[in-house]
Design a protein around this motif. Structure first.
Motif, PDB file in Angstrom:
ATOM      1  N   ILE A 235      -3.467  16.408   8.284  1.00 38.52           N
ATOM      2  CA  ILE A 235      -3.630  15.048   8.807  1.00 38.52           C
ATOM      3  C   ILE A 235      -4.226  14.105   7.757  1.00 38.52           C
ATOM      4  N   GLY A 236      -4.078  14.491   6.480  1.00 38.27           N
ATOM      5  CA  GLY A 236      -4.370  13.564   5.395  1.00 38.27           C
ATOM      6  C   GLY A 236      -5.815  13.454   4.970  1.00 38.27           C
ATOM      7  N   TYR A 237      -6.641  14.456   5.260  1.00 42.86           N
ATOM      8  CA  TYR A 237      -8.047  14.404   4.889  1.00 42.86           C
ATOM      9  C   TYR A 237      -8.328  15.027   3.526  1.00 42.86           C
ATOM     10  N   VAL A 238      -7.343  15.679   2.927  1.00 41.24           N
ATOM     11  CA  VAL A 238      -7.577  16.403   1.675  1.00 41.24           C
ATOM     12  C   VAL A 238      -6.510  16.023   0.652  1.00 41.24           C
ATOM     13  N   SER A 239      -6.947  15.615  -0.545  1.00 39.37           N
ATOM     14  CA  SER A 239      -6.042  15.399  -1.663  1.00 39.37           C
ATOM     15  C   SER A 239      -6.108  16.613  -2.582  1.00 39.37           C
ATOM     16  N   PHE A 240      -4.954  17.237  -2.816  1.00 39.19           N
ATOM     17  CA  PHE A 240      -4.905  18.403  -3.703  1.00 39.19           C
ATOM     18  C   PHE A 240      -4.549  18.014  -5.137  1.00 39.19           C
ATOM     19  N   ARG A 241      -4.380  16.711  -5.375  1.00 40.08           N
ATOM     20  CA  ARG A 241      -3.976  16.269  -6.715  1.00 40.08           C
ATOM     21  C   ARG A 241      -5.040  15.399  -7.391  1.00 40.08           C
ATOM     22  N   LYS A 242      -6.167  15.201  -6.747  1.00 38.29           N
ATOM     23  CA  LYS A 242      -7.173  14.277  -7.276  1.00 38.29           C
ATOM     24  C   LYS A 242      -8.026  14.889  -8.378  1.00 38.29           C
ATOM     25  N   GLY A 243      -8.095  16.223  -8.463  1.00 36.45           N
ATOM     26  CA  GLY A 243      -8.978  16.852  -9.433  1.00 36.45           C
ATOM     27  C   GLY A 243     -10.170  17.493  -8.752  1.00 36.45           C
ATOM     28  N   CYS A 244     -11.182  17.788  -9.511  1.00 39.23           N
ATOM     29  CA  CYS A 244     -12.304  18.600  -9.027  1.00 39.23           C
ATOM     30  C   CYS A 244     -13.264  17.808  -8.151  1.00 39.23           C
ATOM     31  N   TYR A 245     -13.786  18.498  -7.138  1.00 34.29           N
ATOM     32  CA  TYR A 245     -14.895  18.015  -6.312  1.00 34.29           C
ATOM     33  C   TYR A 245     -15.572  19.245  -5.739  1.00 34.29           C
ATOM     34  N   THR A 246     -16.739  19.081  -5.201  1.00 35.80           N
ATOM     35  CA  THR A 246     -17.498  20.233  -4.709  1.00 35.80           C
ATOM     36  C   THR A 246     -16.720  20.967  -3.615  1.00 35.80           C
ATOM     37  N   GLY A 247     -16.486  22.251  -3.815  1.00 33.21           N
ATOM     38  CA  GLY A 247     -15.747  23.085  -2.870  1.00 33.21           C
ATOM     39  C   GLY A 247     -14.263  23.127  -3.107  1.00 33.21           C
ATOM     40  N   GLN A 248     -13.764  22.343  -4.069  1.00 33.55           N
ATOM     41  CA  GLN A 248     -12.320  22.198  -4.274  1.00 33.55           C
ATOM     42  C   GLN A 248     -11.628  23.526  -4.610  1.00 33.55           C
ATOM     43  N   GLU A 249     -12.274  24.351  -5.409  1.00 35.51           N
ATOM     44  CA  GLU A 249     -11.631  25.595  -5.844  1.00 35.51           C
ATOM     45  C   GLU A 249     -11.301  26.500  -4.657  1.00 35.51           C
ATOM     46  N   ILE A 250     -12.233  26.637  -3.725  1.00 39.70           N
ATOM     47  CA  ILE A 250     -12.014  27.486  -2.545  1.00 39.70           C
ATOM     48  C   ILE A 250     -10.907  26.904  -1.674  1.00 39.70           C
ATOM     49  N   ILE A 251     -10.941  25.596  -1.458  1.00 39.27           N
ATOM     50  CA  ILE A 251      -9.971  24.936  -0.588  1.00 39.27           C
ATOM     51  C   ILE A 251      -8.567  25.043  -1.179  1.00 39.27           C
ATOM     52  N   ALA A 252      -8.442  24.793  -2.478  1.00 42.27           N
ATOM     53  CA  ALA A 252      -7.137  24.868  -3.131  1.00 42.27           C
ATOM     54  C   ALA A 252      -6.600  26.293  -3.138  1.00 42.27           C
ATOM     55  N   ARG A 253      -7.462  27.276  -3.328  1.00 46.34           N
ATOM     56  CA  ARG A 253      -7.008  28.669  -3.342  1.00 46.34           C
ATOM     57  C   ARG A 253      -6.424  29.056  -1.990  1.00 46.34           C
ATOM     58  N   MET A 254      -7.108  28.682  -0.903  1.00 43.06           N
ATOM     59  CA  MET A 254      -6.592  28.985   0.431  1.00 43.06           C
ATOM     60  C   MET A 254      -5.223  28.333   0.641  1.00 43.06           C
ATOM     61  N   GLN A 255      -5.079  27.091   0.198  1.00 42.34           N
ATOM     62  CA  GLN A 255      -3.817  26.379   0.390  1.00 42.34           C
ATOM     63  C   GLN A 255      -2.696  27.017  -0.421  1.00 42.34           C
ATOM     64  N   ASN A 256      -2.994  27.408  -1.634  1.00 43.79           N
ATOM     65  CA  ASN A 256      -1.970  27.983  -2.500  1.00 43.79           C
ATOM     66  C   ASN A 256      -1.548  29.383  -2.065  1.00 43.79           C
ATOM     67  N   LEU A 257      -2.504  30.165  -1.595  1.00 49.54           N
ATOM     68  CA  LEU A 257      -2.184  31.530  -1.177  1.00 49.54           C
ATOM     69  C   LEU A 257      -1.412  31.565   0.138  1.00 49.54           C
ATOM     70  N   GLY A 258      -1.620  30.544   0.978  1.00 48.44           N
ATOM     71  CA  GLY A 258      -0.900  30.492   2.244  1.00 48.44           C
ATOM     72  C   GLY A 258      -1.223  31.632   3.181  1.00 48.44           C
ATOM     73  N   GLN A 259      -2.469  32.097   3.165  1.00 47.87           N
ATOM     74  CA  GLN A 259      -2.854  33.243   3.995  1.00 47.87           C
ATOM     75  C   GLN A 259      -3.778  32.846   5.148  1.00 47.87           C
ATOM     76  N   GLN A 260      -3.661  31.631   5.585  1.00 45.84           N
ATOM     77  CA  GLN A 260      -4.515  31.161   6.671  1.00 45.84           C
ATOM     78  C   GLN A 260      -4.180  31.899   7.965  1.00 45.84           C
ATOM     79  N   LYS A 261      -5.212  32.356   8.674  1.00 47.37           N
ATOM     80  CA  LYS A 261      -5.013  33.135   9.895  1.00 47.37           C
ATOM     81  C   LYS A 261      -5.411  32.384  11.157  1.00 47.37           C
ATOM     82  N   SER A 262      -6.186  31.313  11.027  1.00 55.69           N
ATOM     83  CA  SER A 262      -6.645  30.552  12.188  1.00 55.69           C
ATOM     84  C   SER A 262      -6.513  29.068  11.899  1.00 55.69           C
TER      85      SER A 262
END
Length: 347
Positions: A235-262
């Motif tokens: 719903i547009g709350y996260v930019s994956f192209r803006k660069g680094c911010y606190t917590g970005q590495e964890i959030i991007a990894r989850m998105q890239n792996l596509g292993q979300q369960k909930s």
């Protein structure tokens, strides 16, 4: 919302619960969905200003701070280094700084987190100099009503400035607006709006947010979930192209792996009693598969609406039971917007 303006709203027919929340407006007729105004008591506004404020926030928030120009809005989240959210918000670039609207119960935590980093920048985090509040405007006829009262209406990401107030189209919902205003301006706005908009308690607005599956980080689950659990990339709350911010590495990894369960779903539960945040959900085998985020009673039926984080396979098969009251029937509603992790990576 201050005591003074609760007193004002009481003079306009508001009735209150024992804990001081508006429950109804006595002078109103049967609630109409055509054009409604709601005081959003649970919401608070934080101000961030200073010459380094954009650069400071770019390193802390999930939205791209270069996107909202003066008198435009954006949505985003703030996370710990482990990617756990301590705030979700709507942000307005006022031209001289930023206003962020979020749940009142997390404001203290939000400021406390950001102040750890703000000391390295020329920026200031505070409540607005003039206390502000928010009204929700909604209904099938609300655009027609506002068009008759204002010369123009905001479109897309515009935040229309009106005498130290801002009017925006509410993120993610049709026929819905938010008015951010100084508390001292409430009487003049309320008098103007209620000539054509019916007053309603915040529960009406909360019900619409639940049905639209637009969660908000609340104190009950602060620092518990990553953005994907609450569908925020969708719903547009996260930019994956803006660069680094606190917590970005964890959030991007989850998105890239596509292993979300909930993820978050809207539920309808029989029985008018609200289900408290944190109430556990299980499947037919007795396995815990999620928990309630928030709930609100329905207007005209023996049911309540709720948001819940649920295991995807259980939600899609409607194999969901309320652990504390297994006789209450639960129906999981389809998510009303697309979930496409690959496309979201291009935001």
């Amino acid at each position: 919302m201050s005591i003074e303006w609760k007193t004002y709203l009481a003079s306009q027919g508001a009735t209150f619960s024992k804990d001081g929340q508006i429950t109804d407006f006595q002078q109103q007729a049967v609630l109409s969905k055509e054009a409604v105004v709601c005081p959003l008591e649970s919401q608070a506004i934080v101000a961030i200003s200073g010459p380094d404020s954009q650069r400071f926030l770019q390193g802390q928030l999930s939205c791209n701070m270069e996107t909202p120009k003066p008198e435009q809005w954006a949505t985003g989240v703030a996370c710990t280094p482990k990617g756990r959210m301590y705030s979700s918000f709507t942000l307005i670039n006022t031209g001289s700084g930023y206003l962020l609207k979020m749940h009142r119960g997390i404001v203290g935590t939000f400021i406390q987190h950001l102040e750890k980093y703000a000391v390295f920048y020329k920026s200031k985090i505070s409540q607005p100099d003039t206390p502000m509040m928010c009204l929700g405007l909604s209904g099938t006829h609300v655009t027609d009503v506002l068009s008759g009262q204002l010369p123009i209406l905001p479109e897309n990401q515009d935040a229309m400035a009106i005498d130290n107030s801002f009017l925006i189209k509410a993120p993610g919902m049709d026929n819905t607006y938010e008015l951010w205003l100084p508390e001292e301006h409430l009487p003049q706005w309320w008098t103007k709006l209620t000539t054509q908009l019916q007053a309603a308690p915040e529960s009406y607005w909360q019900r619409k947010m639940i049905q639209a599956v637009i969660p908000q980080v609340r104190p009950e689950y602060n620092e518990k979930y990553i953005p994907q659990h609450l569908n925020y990339p969708s719903i547009g709350y996260v930019s994956f192209r803006k660069g680094c911010y606190t917590g970005q590495e964890i959030i991007a990894r989850m998105q890239n792996l596509g292993q979300q369960k909930s993820r978050t779903y809207s539920l309808v539960c029989t029985g008018t009693d609200n289900v408290l945040p944190g109430a556990k959900l299980e499947n037919g085998k007795g396995q815990v598969i999620g928990e309630i985020l928030e709930s609100v009673s329905s207007i005209n039926s023996n049911s309540c609406h709720a948001l819940a984080v649920i295991r995807i396979e259980a939600a899609e098969s409607n194999d969901v039971i309320l652990t504390e009251s297994k006789t209450r029937t639960i129906q999981v509603s389809p998510i009303p917007y697309p979930i496409d992790p690959r496309a979201e990576l291009q935001q």
